[in-house]
Design an enzyme around this catalytic site. Sequence first.
Site, PDB file in Angstrom:
ATOM      1  N   ARG A  72       0.927  -0.853  -0.645  1.00 39.13           N
ATOM      2  CA  ARG A  72      -0.152  -0.051  -0.046  1.00 39.13           C
ATOM      3  C   ARG A  72       0.727   1.562  -0.009  1.00 39.13           C
ATOM      4  O   ARG A  72       0.379   2.357  -0.416  1.00 39.13           O
ATOM      5  CB  ARG A  72      -0.967   0.235   0.814  1.00 39.13           C
ATOM      6  CG  ARG A  72      -1.623  -1.026   1.752  1.00 39.13           C
ATOM      7  CD  ARG A  72      -2.278  -1.966   0.468  1.00 39.13           C
ATOM      8  NE  ARG A  72      -3.189  -3.167   0.601  1.00 39.13           N
ATOM      9  CZ  ARG A  72      -3.297  -3.996  -0.190  1.00 39.13           C
ATOM     10  NH1 ARG A  72      -3.430  -4.022  -1.315  1.00 39.13           N
ATOM     11  NH2 ARG A  72      -4.278  -5.029   0.682  1.00 39.13           N
ATOM     12  N   HIS A 183     -11.029 -13.101  -3.066  1.00 40.75           N
ATOM     13  CA  HIS A 183     -11.532 -11.817  -3.205  1.00 40.75           C
ATOM     14  C   HIS A 183     -13.390 -12.062  -4.246  1.00 40.75           C
ATOM     15  O   HIS A 183     -13.996 -10.907  -3.835  1.00 40.75           O
ATOM     16  CB  HIS A 183     -10.490 -10.503  -4.149  1.00 40.75           C
ATOM     17  CG  HIS A 183      -9.621 -10.663  -3.247  1.00 40.75           C
ATOM     18  ND1 HIS A 183      -8.597 -11.005  -3.314  1.00 40.75           N
ATOM     19  CD2 HIS A 183      -9.598  -9.803  -1.926  1.00 40.75           C
ATOM     20  CE1 HIS A 183      -7.668 -10.465  -1.871  1.00 40.75           C
ATOM     21  NE2 HIS A 183      -8.621  -9.614  -1.739  1.00 40.75           N
ATOM     22  N   ASP A 253     -10.690 -12.757   7.328  1.00 41.17           N
ATOM     23  CA  ASP A 253     -10.195 -11.941   6.618  1.00 41.17           C
ATOM     24  C   ASP A 253     -11.200 -11.084   6.205  1.00 41.17           C
ATOM     25  O   ASP A 253     -12.248 -10.947   6.779  1.00 41.17           O
ATOM     26  CB  ASP A 253      -9.807 -13.092   4.544  1.00 41.17           C
ATOM     27  CG  ASP A 253      -8.756 -12.620   4.174  1.00 41.17           C
ATOM     28  OD1 ASP A 253      -9.029 -10.986   3.892  1.00 41.17           O
ATOM     29  OD2 ASP A 253      -8.216 -13.284   3.193  1.00 41.17           O
TER      30      ASP A 253
END
Length: 337
Positions: A72, A183, A253
């Site tokens: 990030r 995801h 998660d």
Amino acid sequence: MRSRAIYGCAATSLSAAEKGFFRQTRPWGFILFARNISDSVQVKALVQELRETVGDEKAPVLIDQEGGRVARLKPPQWRARPPAARFGALYETNPDAAREAAYLSARLIAHDLASLGINVDCLPVLDVPAPGAHDIIGDRAFSTDPATIITLGRAQIEGLMDGGVLPVMKHIPGHGRAGADSHLDLPRVSASAEELSASDFVTFRSLDTCPIAMTAHVVYESIDPQRPATTSPKVIRDVIRGEIGFDGLLMSDDLSMKALDGPLSVRAKQAQFAGCDLVLHCNGDMNEMKEVASEVTELKGQALKRSEHALAYLSVPGGFDPAAGEARLAALLGAGA
């Protein structure tokens, strides 16, 4: 009293609505993404803003700063770090250099994070990739060899902790066989319990003293064909807490990932019921966070004890020369090129 949640936020500073929500719900911690980051002055201010909402100057602030494609904090403000597979490749020819390089890379990541006030990194990745698996893990894993993963994972854990940052091992009990990206879809693993025990679970079992672990949104059909690990009491009780022997702080998660179904409130309730100490919601969407918060309970009992035990590992970093660390890391990686 804090609640059993970790939330993201929408932008580079908090809105009045976010401040009010966090003050009301008092989450255990927060997580930052690229959308929350512009420069070091701004990140420090945001971290302070987040902590002020819960009245805790050491409140956990998490990030995914692995190196490679999951980072990030990015150049030019921050230096890029190698993916885990780079250390695994070096290990094949020079195990000592690989171990030192993995440690130094994590120590330098910790230096970057601690300077911003970030005190938890979702690292190391201890998944054991299997042939034919989806590349969502790929070079985020050190190797396909569990012994290599254990050695290098331990080095990363030590590097982060020496730098004043708590590690989070992931994705317990193993994402390496998943044929889908959680995801986007729910991966189902058909391997037998014996196969999983001999490979996938070994890395987590060997590093079970890591303070925090993050669950895998993966169904292990031989253990619980109905539910992914995150919402499976059987997987958490029998495998994560049982066979693996992890008694640290267990976080889910991201609840908003498409591997899970049903309303977010139900996902949050199921993950806590299954045995997750904390639930994670990442995207910063206020309506979704409110839905999660409607079923998040207060942090108490065993979950509180595990939180206190994990946070007790936070320490003030000792003397470290980052320039010397950078030079040594470059030399180690160059020697293995």
